[in-house]
Each structure stands twice: as C-alpha cells, then as structure tokens.
Design an enzyme around this catalytic site. Structure first.
Site, PDB file in Angstrom:
ATOM      1  N   CYS A 158       0.932  -1.111   0.111  1.00 23.63           N
ATOM      2  CA  CYS A 158      -0.045   0.188  -0.026  1.00 23.63           C
ATOM      3  C   CYS A 158       0.850   1.215   0.048  1.00 23.63           C
ATOM      4  O   CYS A 158       1.328   1.684   1.096  1.00 23.63           O
ATOM      5  CB  CYS A 158      -0.886   0.074   1.192  1.00 23.63           C
ATOM      6  SG  CYS A 158      -2.031   1.535   1.416  1.00 23.63           S
TER       7      CYS A 158
ATOM      8  N   CYS B 166      -0.541   4.040   2.223  1.00 23.23           N
ATOM      9  CA  CYS B 166      -0.320   3.858   3.509  1.00 23.23           C
ATOM     10  C   CYS B 166       1.120   4.296   3.819  1.00 23.23           C
ATOM     11  O   CYS B 166       1.320   4.728   5.036  1.00 23.23           O
ATOM     12  CB  CYS B 166      -0.866   2.633   4.102  1.00 23.23           C
ATOM     13  SG  CYS B 166      -2.030   1.807   3.314  1.00 23.23           S
ATOM     14  N   ASP B 167       2.161   3.489   3.266  1.00 21.88           N
ATOM     15  CA  ASP B 167       3.517   3.478   3.589  1.00 21.88           C
ATOM     16  C   ASP B 167       4.463   4.619   2.909  1.00 21.88           C
ATOM     17  O   ASP B 167       5.523   4.754   3.225  1.00 21.88           O
ATOM     18  CB  ASP B 167       3.930   2.040   3.457  1.00 21.88           C
ATOM     19  CG  ASP B 167       3.248   1.199   4.110  1.00 21.88           C
ATOM     20  OD1 ASP B 167       2.764   1.751   5.316  1.00 21.88           O
ATOM     21  OD2 ASP B 167       3.243  -0.037   3.946  1.00 21.88           O
TER      22      ASP B 167
END
Ligand SMILES: Cc1cc2nc3c(=O)[nH]c(=O)nc-3n(C[C@H](O)[C@H](O)[C@H](O)COP(=O)(O)OP(=O)(O)OC[C@H]3O[C@@H](n4cnc5c(N)ncnc54)[C@H](O)[C@@H]3O)c2cc1C
Length: 310
Positions: free
Chosen positions: A130, A133-134
């Site tokens: 992701c 997200c990261d």
C-alpha cells in the site's frame, strides 16, 4: 429476514445497497474493510461526476448515499453462506446469522503476494502492498514497485512524490497503464521502468536492502533499494460462493451474466470478484446496480414458503 444481504463494503456493495433500498428491498451490507480497495489510492480521476477525489472520499460519498436509505451495515466478516431447501440463505458472520432471500457477492479481491524468498521475512520491514499507507516512511529513499498495470503505475507516481528514486519493475515487455498515466510516468524523472524482468528474491535481514533480478539491469542482477511495493493484481474472494456451488472461471472469478446473475437463483455477484476484464470502481458499481435490480425482480417473482417445525 432481509430481502438482500450484500457481502462486501466496497463501492460495489454500497452502490448496490443504495439501489436496492430505493427499490424498497430490506438490505444489509456486511464488510470487513470499510470502503474496500479504492481507499488505497489518493487519486481517482475517472469516476464520472467527480473530476478528482481520493478513493476514501469516493467510497464515503457512495456509502453516505446508501445511508440516506434504510440500509443496515455491519462491520464484520462473513464466514459461511448456506442455502436451505426453501431457497433461503443463511449468511453467517463472526457476530450473527442473517436470513436472506437473496445474496450479492461484492467481496472484491485480496492482493496477490509476490512469492519469492525474503518476502515473508521482510513484510512490513520494507515490503509493502500500500503506497498510500506507507509512502511517507520512504521519504528520500529508493524503492521499487513490482507490476505493470495502471494501479502499479499510480503507486509509482505516488511514491515519486516522496522517494528519491522509484523503479517500476515489470515481467513483460511493456507496462500497460492508462495513456494519461503512461505519459505521467514518462515525464516523471524519478521513475525508471525496468521491463522483461522478474524480482526473484528480496534481500535484507532486518529491513529490505535490495532485490535480485532474473535479468541483469545495468550489468548487475542486484538492485539496491530500501523498499519494495507489490502491485501484481489480486485473488478473488470467491471461496464462500464456490462452497455454495457458484460457478467460477480458471482465475476463481465468479461467472455472471449481463445482469450480475450467477448460475444459482438468488445469488448475484458484482465488482472485482467477477469475471470481467476491466475492473474499476465505476464498472463495479454498475454491476452492483444491475444485481440490485435483478434481486428486486427475483424477490418479487419468487414464492418463498416458510415451513414451521413444531
Ligand atoms: C492502487 C489502486 C488504485 C486504483 N485506482 C482506481 C481508480 O483511480 N479508479 C477506479 O475506478 N478504480 C481504481 N482501482 C480499482 C478499484 O479500486 C476497484 O475496481 C474497486 O474498488 C472494486 O470495488 P469492489 O467493491 O468490487 O471490491 P473491494 O473494494 O475489494 O471491496 C470488497 C470488500 O469486501 C470485503 N470482503 C471480502 N470478503 C469478505 C467477507 N467474507 N466478509 C466481509 N467482507 C468481505 C473486502 O475485504 C473488501 O473490503 C484501483 C485499485 C488499486 C489497487
């Protein structure tokens, strides 16, 4: 007793719920991840009616629209679906059991994992699925994205906003993003595309330090990097449908007709879980809407007999 129980709380499930409720079916949506896959992207620019918004914003819009009607929503996981002899379905979650006249699988896909040495050991230590997200964890670092789809290209473009360098590594001769994203990739100097190449191992002990390639790049089969993002497609969440006798294709995608009907009366499917080539938010929502209408017809045209047992 519900007229329709929808498995999956992505855009397909919520779109179908809105239509079904407008058709005055009693409807429940059960899903584990609110909003589903579209929440993985911060850039949706191809959903008609919205020039640009994030995936979470789109999912929330569709969910809010569904919630304008009497739709019951449970955050949970469906663990089994059973059909009885009277054509009723028992949809069993980790919290309770729903009795339903019809069921819609809008269950999407889970990410396909890159099955190479080092993957499991280094997951969340530089191996990610992701970018949204990261990406901030890799500020000014070197990363790669494995994959060649439009989603993979978008992941690479997002990472380029944070990272110093992004390799886009694809096993075939040509990546296949939408033309607009292909041009963005060409223009983004931080993104370097490596084709005809597979990652065969992820290297590192406590964290990712590089990858091994099956085709040397710039004279070496080792490429140093701090993170690797996997975007190689998904595996349909169709197992519960298969257990019911629903037909799937060789990719385990549920086979539907043009009205999102499966081979089993009363069971419908739509979105990323079905056997369509082009999987987008808008196509999933459209299939979900077809399913809602067909469920409405099915529920109204079928004679349901409740037999009482003393
Ligand atoms: C990085 C990326 C970027 C993308 N960008 C775009 C874009 O710009 N535009 C676009 O149109 N599309 C885009 N897509 C594709 C789009 O996200 C999908 O086509 C769409 O979200 C599919 O929706 P769905 O509701 O069918 O499935 P999903 O969104 O996968 O929703 C299904 C939900 O059901 C849940 N579920 C599964 N089984 C169960 C169970 N047993 N019990 C409870 N819940 C269950 C799943 O966990 C999931 O939350 C992108 C995809 C990715 C990965």
């Amino acid at each position: 007793m519900y007229d329709l129980v929808i498995i999956g709380s992505g855009v397909t499930g919520y779109g179908a719920a809105m239509y079904a409720a407008r058709l005055e079916l009693s409807v429940a949506v059960i899903g584990d991840v609110d909003g589903g896959t579209i929440t993985l992207t911060d850039d949706v620019a191809n959903y008609p009616g919205f020039k640009q918004l994030t995936g979470t914003e789109l999912a929330n819009q569709i969910k809010n629209h569904a919630e304008a009607y009497p739709v019951y929503i449970e955050t949970g996981t469906v663990t089994d679906v059973i059909k009885d002899e009277q054509n009723f379905f028992y949809v069993i979650t980790d919290k309770k059991t729903y009795l339903a006249k019809s069921v819609l699988f809008a269950s999407g896909m889970k990410e396909r994992e890159l099955e190479v040495p080092g993957h499991d050991e280094l997951r969340n230590k530089g191996v990610s699925y992701c970018a949204l997200c990261d990406a901030p964890l890799f500020k000014d670092k070197v990363v790669s994205v494995v994959g060649g789809s439009d989603s993979a290209a978008k992941e690479a473009l997002l990472l380029a906003k944070y990272c110093s360098k992004v390799y886009l590594i694809y096993r075939k001769a040509k990546i296949r993003p939408e033309p607009i994203n292909a041009r963005r990739i060409e223009k983004e100097s931080k993104v370097e595309v490596i084709t005809n190449t597979n990652v065969t191992e992820i290297l590192g002990t406590d964290k990712v330090t590089g990858v091994k390639l099956d085709n040397p790049y710039n004279g070496s089969d080792h490429l140093a990097m701090d993170g690797i993002f996997i975007a190689i497609g998904g595996i349909p969440y169709s197992q519960l449908a298969v257990q019911l006798g629903v037909e799937v294709n060789e990719k385990n995608e549920i086979i539907i007709d043009r009205s999102s009907r499966t081979n089993i009366p009363g069971i419908f499917a739509a979105g990323d879980v079905v056997d369509t080539e082009f999987k987008q938010a808008i196509t999933g929502v459209a299939e979900g809407v077809h399913a809602a209408y067909q469920a409405y017809r099915y529920v109204n045209e079928t004679e349901f007999v409740i037999s009482c047992v003393d």
